[in-house]
Design a protein around this motif. Structure first.
Motif, PDB file in Angstrom:
ATOM      1  N   ILE A 168      -2.692  12.021  -7.020  1.00 19.39           N
ATOM      2  CA  ILE A 168      -3.980  11.066  -6.276  1.00 19.39           C
ATOM      3  C   ILE A 168      -3.205  10.810  -4.562  1.00 19.39           C
ATOM      4  O   ILE A 168      -2.637  10.051  -4.645  1.00 19.39           O
ATOM      5  CB  ILE A 168      -4.776  10.533  -7.020  1.00 19.39           C
ATOM      6  CG1 ILE A 168      -4.891  10.603  -8.060  1.00 19.39           C
ATOM      7  CG2 ILE A 168      -5.535   9.642  -6.364  1.00 19.39           C
ATOM      8  CD1 ILE A 168      -4.934   9.423  -9.409  1.00 19.39           C
ATOM      9  N   GLY A 169      -4.069  11.605  -3.842  1.00 20.62           N
ATOM     10  CA  GLY A 169      -3.841  10.747  -2.451  1.00 20.62           C
ATOM     11  C   GLY A 169      -4.669  10.174  -1.313  1.00 20.62           C
ATOM     12  O   GLY A 169      -5.608   9.932  -2.498  1.00 20.62           O
ATOM     13  N   GLU A 176       0.833  -1.112  -0.391  1.00 17.52           N
ATOM     14  CA  GLU A 176      -0.249   0.431  -0.157  1.00 17.52           C
ATOM     15  C   GLU A 176       0.724   1.328   0.145  1.00 17.52           C
ATOM     16  O   GLU A 176       0.427   2.432  -0.804  1.00 17.52           O
ATOM     17  CB  GLU A 176      -1.040  -0.147   1.462  1.00 17.52           C
ATOM     18  CG  GLU A 176      -2.017   0.836   1.223  1.00 17.52           C
ATOM     19  CD  GLU A 176      -2.786   1.537   2.605  1.00 17.52           C
ATOM     20  OE1 GLU A 176      -3.437   2.121   2.790  1.00 17.52           O
ATOM     21  OE2 GLU A 176      -2.732   0.154   3.048  1.00 17.52           O
ATOM     22  N   SER A 177       1.642   1.192   1.337  1.00 20.15           N
ATOM     23  CA  SER A 177       2.410   2.643   0.549  1.00 20.15           C
ATOM     24  C   SER A 177       3.671   3.238  -0.542  1.00 20.15           C
ATOM     25  O   SER A 177       3.773   3.798  -1.175  1.00 20.15           O
ATOM     26  CB  SER A 177       4.268   2.234   2.086  1.00 20.15           C
ATOM     27  OG  SER A 177       4.701   0.957   1.570  1.00 20.15           O
ATOM     28  N   THR A 178       4.136   2.095  -1.248  1.00 24.48           N
ATOM     29  CA  THR A 178       4.026   1.766  -2.614  1.00 24.48           C
ATOM     30  C   THR A 178       3.325   2.556  -3.692  1.00 24.48           C
ATOM     31  O   THR A 178       3.709   3.112  -4.434  1.00 24.48           O
ATOM     32  CB  THR A 178       5.072  -0.017  -3.619  1.00 24.48           C
ATOM     33  OG1 THR A 178       5.716  -0.214  -2.550  1.00 24.48           O
ATOM     34  CG2 THR A 178       5.688   1.019  -4.441  1.00 24.48           C
ATOM     35  N   ILE A 179       2.333   1.412  -3.789  1.00 18.80           N
ATOM     36  CA  ILE A 179       0.663   1.981  -4.181  1.00 18.80           C
ATOM     37  C   ILE A 179       0.524   3.842  -4.035  1.00 18.80           C
ATOM     38  O   ILE A 179       0.601   4.698  -5.039  1.00 18.80           O
ATOM     39  CB  ILE A 179      -0.363   1.566  -4.292  1.00 18.80           C
ATOM     40  CG1 ILE A 179       0.139  -0.067  -5.179  1.00 18.80           C
ATOM     41  CG2 ILE A 179      -0.862   1.976  -5.166  1.00 18.80           C
ATOM     42  CD1 ILE A 179      -0.903  -1.003  -4.523  1.00 18.80           C
TER      43      ILE A 179
END
Length: 105
Positions: free
Chosen positions: A89-90, A77-80
């Motif tokens: 996009i946040g 999730e952190s890489t995405i």
């Protein structure tokens, strides 16, 4: 004994009257030796082929493990999130709401 040794050196056993039996045995031994040599060459070839295939299996296994770990890093999730921030996009500030649909008959 001395005469027998000289007869062997002169190869009298190949030109005597009963030489046909000796020639048959010599031809049989020669054919048997050729078959044994061919068999050992085939066995050596297979051993080398097995070693080559084992080496290839180890290389493929290490490549598989490397790509699997790379995929796990990409799916995190952190890489995405980092890649989406680069595009502007946040992550959402509000948590998602559950929608429940109730169907009455």
């Amino acid at each position: 004994m001395k005469g027998g040794f000289y007869n062997i050196l002169k190869a009298n056993f190949l030109i005597s009257e009963d030489a046909v039996k000796n020639w048959r045995f010599i031809v049989f031994c020669t054919i048997l030796a050729i078959v044994m040599i061919a068999s050992s060459h085939n066995a050596e070839k297979k051993v080398h082929q097995i070693a080559k295939l084992n080496k290839e299996v180890l290389e493929l296994r290490s490549e598989f493990l490397e790509r699997r770990s790379k995929l796990m890093r990409v799916k995190m999730e952190s890489t995405i999130t980092e890649k989406m921030v680069e595009k502007g996009i946040g992550p959402s500030e509000t948590p998602p709401n559950k929608i429940r649909v109730i169907i009455k008959d």
